[in-house]
Design an enzyme around this catalytic site. Structure first.
Site, PDB file in Angstrom:
ATOM      1  N   HIS A  78       0.816  -1.221   0.000  1.00  5.80           N
ATOM      2  CA  HIS A  78       0.000   0.000   0.000  1.00  5.80           C
ATOM      3  C   HIS A  78       0.842   1.261   0.000  1.00  5.80           C
ATOM      4  CE1 HIS A  78      -3.360  -2.703   0.828  1.00  5.80           C
ATOM      5  NE2 HIS A  78      -3.978  -1.810   0.085  1.00  5.80           N
ATOM      6  N   ARG A 185     -10.085   4.937  -1.725  1.00  5.19           N
ATOM      7  CA  ARG A 185      -9.641   4.193  -0.544  1.00  5.19           C
ATOM      8  C   ARG A 185      -9.857   5.104   0.667  1.00  5.19           C
ATOM      9  NH1 ARG A 185      -5.204   2.560  -4.370  1.00  5.19           N
ATOM     10  NH2 ARG A 185      -5.184   0.296  -4.443  1.00  5.19           N
ATOM     11  N   ARG A 221     -14.908   2.854  -1.357  1.00  2.00           N
ATOM     12  CA  ARG A 221     -14.703   1.576  -0.685  1.00  2.00           C
ATOM     13  C   ARG A 221     -14.783   1.758   0.826  1.00  2.00           C
ATOM     14  NH1 ARG A 221      -9.113  -1.455  -1.518  1.00  2.00           N
ATOM     15  NH2 ARG A 221      -8.354   0.120  -0.079  1.00  2.00           N
ATOM     16  N   GLU A 320     -11.141  -9.924  -4.773  1.00  7.41           N
ATOM     17  CA  GLU A 320      -9.697  -9.891  -4.519  1.00  7.41           C
ATOM     18  C   GLU A 320      -9.246 -11.104  -3.710  1.00  7.41           C
ATOM     19  OE1 GLU A 320      -8.718  -6.225  -2.486  1.00  7.41           O
ATOM     20  OE2 GLU A 320     -10.435  -6.366  -1.158  1.00  7.41           O
ATOM     21  N   ASN A 343      -4.207  -6.671  -6.881  1.00 12.59           N
ATOM     22  CA  ASN A 343      -3.069  -6.690  -5.951  1.00 12.59           C
ATOM     23  C   ASN A 343      -3.260  -7.798  -4.916  1.00 12.59           C
ATOM     24  OD1 ASN A 343      -2.446  -4.340  -7.317  1.00 12.59           O
ATOM     25  ND2 ASN A 343      -3.344  -3.014  -5.748  1.00 12.59           N
ATOM     26  N   ASP A 344      -4.450  -7.796  -4.320  1.00 14.35           N
ATOM     27  CA  ASP A 344      -4.715  -8.839  -3.328  1.00 14.35           C
ATOM     28  C   ASP A 344      -5.019 -10.171  -3.991  1.00 14.35           C
ATOM     29  OD1 ASP A 344      -4.308  -7.842  -0.724  1.00 14.35           O
ATOM     30  OD2 ASP A 344      -6.075  -6.571  -0.927  1.00 14.35           O
ATOM     31  N   ARG A 354       2.154  -9.573  -0.500  1.00 16.03           N
ATOM     32  CA  ARG A 354       2.468  -8.555  -1.504  1.00 16.03           C
ATOM     33  C   ARG A 354       3.553  -7.591  -1.059  1.00 16.03           C
ATOM     34  NH1 ARG A 354      -3.350  -5.373  -1.603  1.00 16.03           N
ATOM     35  NH2 ARG A 354      -2.265  -3.465  -2.180  1.00 16.03           N
ATOM     36  N   CYS A 391      -9.359  -2.759 -10.701  1.00 14.00           N
ATOM     37  CA  CYS A 391      -8.826  -1.577 -10.012  1.00 14.00           C
ATOM     38  C   CYS A 391      -7.467  -1.840  -9.362  1.00 14.00           C
ATOM     39  CB  CYS A 391      -9.813  -1.050  -8.977  1.00 14.00           C
ATOM     40  SG  CYS A 391     -10.132  -2.199  -7.639  1.00 14.00           S
TER      41      CYS A 391
HETATM   42  C1  PEP Z   1      -6.318  -4.573  -4.749  1.00 12.06           C
HETATM   43  O1  PEP Z   1      -6.199  -5.389  -3.814  1.00 12.06           O
HETATM   44  O2  PEP Z   1      -5.997  -4.829  -5.921  1.00 12.06           O
HETATM   45  C2  PEP Z   1      -6.874  -3.234  -4.515  1.00 12.06           C
HETATM   46  C3  PEP Z   1      -7.176  -2.421  -5.508  1.00 12.06           C
HETATM   47  O3  PEP Z   1      -7.024  -2.835  -3.231  1.00 12.06           O
HETATM   48  P1  PEP Z   1      -5.803  -2.419  -2.305  1.00 12.06           P
HETATM   49  O4  PEP Z   1      -4.596  -2.295  -3.187  1.00 12.06           O
HETATM   50  O5  PEP Z   1      -6.175  -1.164  -1.643  1.00 12.06           O
HETATM   51  O6  PEP Z   1      -5.695  -3.589  -1.373  1.00 12.06           O
HETATM   52 MG    MG Z   2      -7.126  -5.014  -1.869  1.00  7.43          MG
END
Ligand code: PEP
Ligand code: MG
Length: 460
Positions: A78, A185, A221, A320, A343-344, A354, A391
């Site tokens: 993050h 976020r 979110r 995710e 990402n998750d 990650r 996203c």
């Molecule tokens: C993700 O997990 O891809 C996402 C967009 O949320 P974050 O990166 O805030 O976990």
């Molecule tokens: Mg996420």
């Protein structure tokens, strides 16, 4: 030369300032990070730190630093996402940076390739100064895409939305031609206050963003804390697996009053703006149903209290986790839209943290298991007739955009600075080409082989 993961595009050249973990965390817990940074970081500094939280990174813009280097973290941690969104050159995951680099050293931060040069020769500094120029020129050339429509090579329409952390990002989104907000976020809002913001404060913050977007969709979110995102005023139990623990929607549903305050604020703000609610880290249908039941109850309370809200407000699920993707046909029946958080999704599918540089080789969207889950999700969303967007960071990667487009994604939500490049990439691909590309890729069994295949298909 030190190596990390390429993190935030751009090149920074400056004088190193080393800040240790103890020093930093002490100052964040006392809430004085602004003054602390102002005292230690001068314009032209390259900050070298063990660890930086997303909140600290957000504060770095004000100090005029040239860039920063961080020992921990990966491409999609993050903290790195915030670095990308503010456009500061940065390299994460650089082991021993705080001991190898000394206070006062000249440092080059090559955020494009993920390298850090400590005490470089004058020749190298000159070379990187020219590279920086060229990079800035190429950014300039992309600017014409800010005001264009998003269309693929065969005129198929698509959309580029933005991921934002605050109103400043929203302004960047507007400047860069973002067509909506695909992911706000809210963690930054909760961090800014130094305490949980009350209902009125949240209504103001959400309304301000929705009004700035002037009727364009704003997907907000609900709080996604836990994992690598803490809040100093929330006493989270120490967990041995925080990414698998009490986080995101799990925390919200377990703290109903806290969650209800945010949902009430979102509903009230929806009276004056085009707001949708997105729920992070959904893993099963029951969670989605519980959230919707709570929203239903809160609507009735608001009605009784005489507040206005959008009765048709959309409530969507972030996809995710592998479980959500696998049952996305069922989840689609409970959701007004999906947004795929790659990402998750990559982290959980590959069981690879990650933020952990040692397992960064597994954090790849082109792992066949990840590709299959994304395709399943998009197919199921289309089957159910609900919109689906991507996203995660993959949505802004020019090499991955044709894959997502070929699977049928038409909405990409990215950090505001990436809007023109995403638009340009889409303009180079027709639907038929992207579909053929993906159908070939889905037959390849290994990440390395897929990457090899992709290198032959680069479009400039
Ligand atoms: C993700 O997990 O891809 C996402 C967009 O949320 P974050 O990166 O805030 O976990
Ligand atoms: Mg996420």
């Amino acid at each position: 030369m030190l190596t990390g993961s390429e993190t935030s595009k751009g090149i920074g050249i400056g004088v190193a300032k080393i800040l240790g973990l103890a020093e930093l965390s002490e100052n964040v817990s006392t809430g004085s990070v602004d003054e602390f940074f102002a005292a230690h970081l001068k314009p032209g500094t390259v900050l070298v730190a063990n660890h930086l939280t997303p909140y600290m990174v957000a504060k770095l813009t004000d100090c005029g630093v040239s860039g920063f280097v961080c020992e921990t973290g990966g491409m999609t941690s993050h903290s790195a996402l915030v670095a990308r969104s503010i456009g500061l050159p940065a390299v994460y995951g650089v082991p021993n940076a705080t001991s190898v680099i000394k206070d006062g050293d000249t440092v080059i931060v090559d955020g494009i390739n993920g390298f850090v040069y400590e005490r470089p020769e004058a020749g190298l500094i000159g070379e990187f100064a020219s590279r920086k120029e060229r990079y800035l020129e190429s950014r300039k050339e992309l600017e014409r895409f800010c005001s264009m429509k998003t269309v693929m090579a065969d005129s198929e329409s698509a959309q580029v939305f933005c991921n934002v952390n605050d109103i400043v990002d929203v302004m960047h989104s507007i400047d860069n031609g973002g067509e909506g907000i695909g992911l706000y976020r809210t963690e930054n809002l909760f961090a800014e206050f130094g305490r949980a913001p009350g209902e009125e404060e949240q209504v103001r913050a959400y309304s301000r963003i929705a009004q700035a977007m002037d009727g364009h969709e704003v997907v907000i979110r609900t709080l996604d804390i836990g994992g690598d995102k803490g809040l100093p005023y929330i006493d989270m139990e120490l967990e041995s697996n925080p990414f698998l623990g009490y986080r995101a929607v799990r925390y919200s549903l377990g703290n109903r009053e806290f969650f209800a305050t945010q949902l009430r604020a979102l509903l009230r703000a929806s009276a004056s703006g085009n707001i949708s609610i997105m729920i992070p880290m959904i893993t099963c249908v029951d969670e989605m149903r519980e959230v919707k039941a709570l929203i239903y109850e809160l609507k009735s309370d608001l009605r009784d209290e005489g507040y206005e809200y959008d009765d048709n407000i959309k409530v969507g699920a972030m996809i995710e986790t592998p479980s959500a993707a696998i049952i996305s046909d069922m989840l689609a029946l409970e959701s007004d839209f999906f947004s795929i958080g790659t990402n998750d999704l990559v982290q959980y599918t590959m069981s690879a943290d990650r933020g952990n540089r040692n397992v960064a080789y597994l954090q790849s969207l082109t792992q066949p298991a990840v590709l299959r889950l994304i395709k399943t999700t998009i197919d199921n969303a289309h089957g159910a007739g609900i919109p689906v967007s991507v996203c995660g960071e993959a949505a802004s990667d020019p090499s991955l955009i044709p894959i997502l487009a070929g699977m049928g994604c038409r909405r990409f939500s990215v950090n505001p600075r990436s809007v023109p490049e995403v638009r340009r990439t889409l303009s180079l691909w027709s639907v038929a080409d992207a579909e053929k590309y993906v159908s070939d890729i889905l037959k390849i069994p290994s990440d390395n082989e897929i990457k090899e295949y992709m290198r032959g298909a680069v479009r400039i």
